[in-house]
Every structure is written in C-alpha cells, then in structure tokens.
Design a protein around this motif. Structure first.
Motif, PDB file in Angstrom:
ATOM      1  N   LEU A  29       5.113  11.798  30.040  1.00  0.00           N
ATOM      2  CA  LEU A  29       5.160  13.230  30.348  1.00  0.00           C
ATOM      3  C   LEU A  29       5.472  13.462  31.820  1.00  0.00           C
ATOM      4  O   LEU A  29       6.093  14.460  32.182  1.00  0.00           O
ATOM      5  CB  LEU A  29       3.833  13.906  29.985  1.00  0.00           C
ATOM      6  N   GLY A  30       5.039  12.535  32.674  1.00  0.00           N
ATOM      7  CA  GLY A  30       5.317  12.630  34.101  1.00  0.00           C
ATOM      8  C   GLY A  30       6.637  12.001  34.491  1.00  0.00           C
ATOM      9  O   GLY A  30       6.969  11.921  35.667  1.00  0.00           O
ATOM     10  N   GLY A  31       7.387  11.538  33.508  1.00  0.00           N
ATOM     11  CA  GLY A  31       8.703  10.963  33.782  1.00  0.00           C
ATOM     12  C   GLY A  31       8.663   9.510  34.234  1.00  0.00           C
ATOM     13  O   GLY A  31       9.591   9.034  34.877  1.00  0.00           O
ATOM     14  N   VAL A  32       7.606   8.791  33.876  1.00  0.00           N
ATOM     15  CA  VAL A  32       7.451   7.403  34.308  1.00  0.00           C
ATOM     16  C   VAL A  32       7.360   6.497  33.085  1.00  0.00           C
ATOM     17  O   VAL A  32       6.663   6.810  32.129  1.00  0.00           O
ATOM     18  CB  VAL A  32       6.167   7.214  35.150  1.00  0.00           C
ATOM     19  N   VAL A  66       1.982   7.252  41.861  1.00  0.00           N
ATOM     20  CA  VAL A  66       1.141   7.673  42.987  1.00  0.00           C
ATOM     21  C   VAL A  66       1.236   9.183  43.177  1.00  0.00           C
ATOM     22  O   VAL A  66       0.220   9.862  43.383  1.00  0.00           O
ATOM     23  CB  VAL A  66       1.530   6.919  44.280  1.00  0.00           C
ATOM     24  N   ASP A  67       2.438   9.729  43.081  1.00  0.00           N
ATOM     25  CA  ASP A  67       2.630  11.172  43.214  1.00  0.00           C
ATOM     26  C   ASP A  67       1.848  11.928  42.131  1.00  0.00           C
ATOM     27  O   ASP A  67       1.165  12.911  42.418  1.00  0.00           O
ATOM     28  CB  ASP A  67       4.122  11.504  43.124  1.00  0.00           C
ATOM     29  N   LEU A  68       1.933  11.468  40.905  1.00  0.00           N
ATOM     30  CA  LEU A  68       1.206  12.112  39.814  1.00  0.00           C
ATOM     31  C   LEU A  68      -0.308  12.030  40.022  1.00  0.00           C
ATOM     32  O   LEU A  68      -1.026  13.003  39.782  1.00  0.00           O
ATOM     33  CB  LEU A  68       1.577  11.470  38.471  1.00  0.00           C
ATOM     34  N   LEU A  69      -0.784  10.889  40.481  1.00  0.00           N
ATOM     35  CA  LEU A  69      -2.214  10.736  40.736  1.00  0.00           C
ATOM     36  C   LEU A  69      -2.683  11.672  41.851  1.00  0.00           C
ATOM     37  O   LEU A  69      -3.731  12.311  41.742  1.00  0.00           O
ATOM     38  CB  LEU A  69      -2.549   9.288  41.087  1.00  0.00           C
ATOM     39  N   ARG A  70      -1.887  11.773  42.916  1.00  0.00           N
ATOM     40  CA  ARG A  70      -2.251  12.680  44.012  1.00  0.00           C
ATOM     41  C   ARG A  70      -2.312  14.125  43.536  1.00  0.00           C
ATOM     42  O   ARG A  70      -3.241  14.859  43.869  1.00  0.00           O
ATOM     43  CB  ARG A  70      -1.261  12.543  45.155  1.00  0.00           C
ATOM     44  N   LYS A  71      -1.314  14.517  42.751  1.00  0.00           N
ATOM     45  CA  LYS A  71      -1.303  15.889  42.227  1.00  0.00           C
ATOM     46  C   LYS A  71      -2.505  16.128  41.318  1.00  0.00           C
ATOM     47  O   LYS A  71      -3.124  17.187  41.372  1.00  0.00           O
ATOM     48  CB  LYS A  71      -0.005  16.160  41.469  1.00  0.00           C
ATOM     49  N   GLY A  72      -2.829  15.153  40.504  1.00  0.00           N
ATOM     50  CA  GLY A  72      -3.985  15.280  39.626  1.00  0.00           C
ATOM     51  C   GLY A  72      -5.280  15.387  40.411  1.00  0.00           C
ATOM     52  O   GLY A  72      -6.160  16.183  40.075  1.00  0.00           O
ATOM     53  N   LEU A  73      -5.406  14.608  41.470  1.00  0.00           N
ATOM     54  CA  LEU A  73      -6.604  14.674  42.301  1.00  0.00           C
ATOM     55  C   LEU A  73      -6.711  16.014  43.013  1.00  0.00           C
ATOM     56  O   LEU A  73      -7.794  16.592  43.113  1.00  0.00           O
ATOM     57  CB  LEU A  73      -6.606  13.529  43.320  1.00  0.00           C
ATOM     58  N   ARG A  74      -5.573  16.526  43.501  1.00  0.00           N
ATOM     59  CA  ARG A  74      -5.588  17.845  44.138  1.00  0.00           C
ATOM     60  C   ARG A  74      -6.024  18.911  43.147  1.00  0.00           C
ATOM     61  O   ARG A  74      -6.852  19.764  43.457  1.00  0.00           O
ATOM     62  CB  ARG A  74      -4.204  18.194  44.706  1.00  0.00           C
ATOM     63  N   TYR A  75      -5.481  18.856  41.955  1.00  0.00           N
ATOM     64  CA  TYR A  75      -5.841  19.823  40.911  1.00  0.00           C
ATOM     65  C   TYR A  75      -7.330  19.718  40.583  1.00  0.00           C
ATOM     66  O   TYR A  75      -8.023  20.719  40.459  1.00  0.00           O
ATOM     67  CB  TYR A  75      -5.008  19.580  39.653  1.00  0.00           C
ATOM     68  N   GLU A  76      -7.816  18.491  40.451  1.00  0.00           N
ATOM     69  CA  GLU A  76      -9.222  18.285  40.125  1.00  0.00           C
ATOM     70  C   GLU A  76     -10.117  18.858  41.225  1.00  0.00           C
ATOM     71  O   GLU A  76     -11.121  19.508  40.948  1.00  0.00           O
ATOM     72  CB  GLU A  76      -9.495  16.784  39.955  1.00  0.00           C
ATOM     73  N   ARG A  77      -9.763  18.642  42.490  1.00  0.00           N
ATOM     74  CA  ARG A  77     -10.553  19.173  43.603  1.00  0.00           C
ATOM     75  C   ARG A  77     -10.551  20.699  43.575  1.00  0.00           C
ATOM     76  O   ARG A  77     -11.577  21.331  43.782  1.00  0.00           O
ATOM     77  CB  ARG A  77     -10.013  18.678  44.929  1.00  0.00           C
ATOM     78  N   LEU A  78      -9.388  21.288  43.326  1.00  0.00           N
ATOM     79  CA  LEU A  78      -9.301  22.748  43.284  1.00  0.00           C
ATOM     80  C   LEU A  78     -10.092  23.321  42.132  1.00  0.00           C
ATOM     81  O   LEU A  78     -10.738  24.349  42.253  1.00  0.00           O
ATOM     82  CB  LEU A  78      -7.835  23.184  43.160  1.00  0.00           C
ATOM     83  N   THR A  79     -10.052  22.642  41.012  1.00  0.00           N
ATOM     84  CA  THR A  79     -10.713  23.129  39.801  1.00  0.00           C
ATOM     85  C   THR A  79     -12.226  22.974  39.853  1.00  0.00           C
ATOM     86  O   THR A  79     -12.966  23.874  39.459  1.00  0.00           O
ATOM     87  CB  THR A  79     -10.168  22.388  38.559  1.00  0.00           C
ATOM     88  N   PHE A  80     -12.700  21.859  40.349  1.00  0.00           N
ATOM     89  CA  PHE A  80     -14.120  21.555  40.271  1.00  0.00           C
ATOM     90  C   PHE A  80     -14.893  21.830  41.557  1.00  0.00           C
ATOM     91  O   PHE A  80     -16.105  21.792  41.557  1.00  0.00           O
ATOM     92  CB  PHE A  80     -14.330  20.102  39.837  1.00  0.00           C
TER      93      PHE A  80
END
Length: 82
Positions: A29-32, A66-80
């Motif tokens: 889904l992330g193109g990888v 790495v890019d997908l993981l960073r984006k996921g971590l940013r989203y998680e921080r914003l959400t939680f």
C-alpha cells in the motif's frame, strides 16, 4: 518430540504467517516491495521461535520504508498526544 513441538507451536506458525502477510500488504500500500521476505520455518521447527528474514533490499526501497515509518510515527504522536 517434533510432533509435540509442532502441535504446541501451531498458533505461533499461524501468527507469524499472518504478520508477514500483513507486513507485505502494508508495504505494498505504501508502494514498497521487499522481494526477499521469508519466514525461517526450519529455525521455528527446531526451537519453537519463528524468525522473519527481511532479506535484501535496494536503498530506494529502504528509504521508502523509513519514510513510511516516520510518517506513521508522526501520525501516532498527533493522534495520541492530544
């Protein structure tokens, strides 16, 4: 003895197969595509601990992971963090 271990680890085998399938799907889904992902069934058969080999990947694919993981971590921080 190995048949006892096989019965005891049946849930673990299903779990590792499921998580690898999920990983492949999410990465797609992330193109990888990591072409060498595989489960070390032999190690699991002998020890009851199933290892996932992520294998070899090109730098471009790893940068995308790495890019997908960073984006996921940013989203998680914003959400939680709210």
């Amino acid at each position: 003895m190995s048949s006892i271990l096989s019965r005891v680890t049946a849930d673990q085998r299903r779990d590792v197969a499921s998580v690898v399938e999920d990983l492949i799907s999410v990465l797609a889904l992330g193109g990888v595509k990591l072409p060498s992902i595989e489960i070390d069934w032999e190690h699991g058969r002998l020890t009851g601990c199933y290892l996932v080999q992520l294998g070899s990947a090109r730098t471009l694919e790893l940068r995308r992971v790495v890019d997908l993981l960073r984006k996921g971590l940013r989203y998680e921080r914003l959400t939680f963090d709210d």
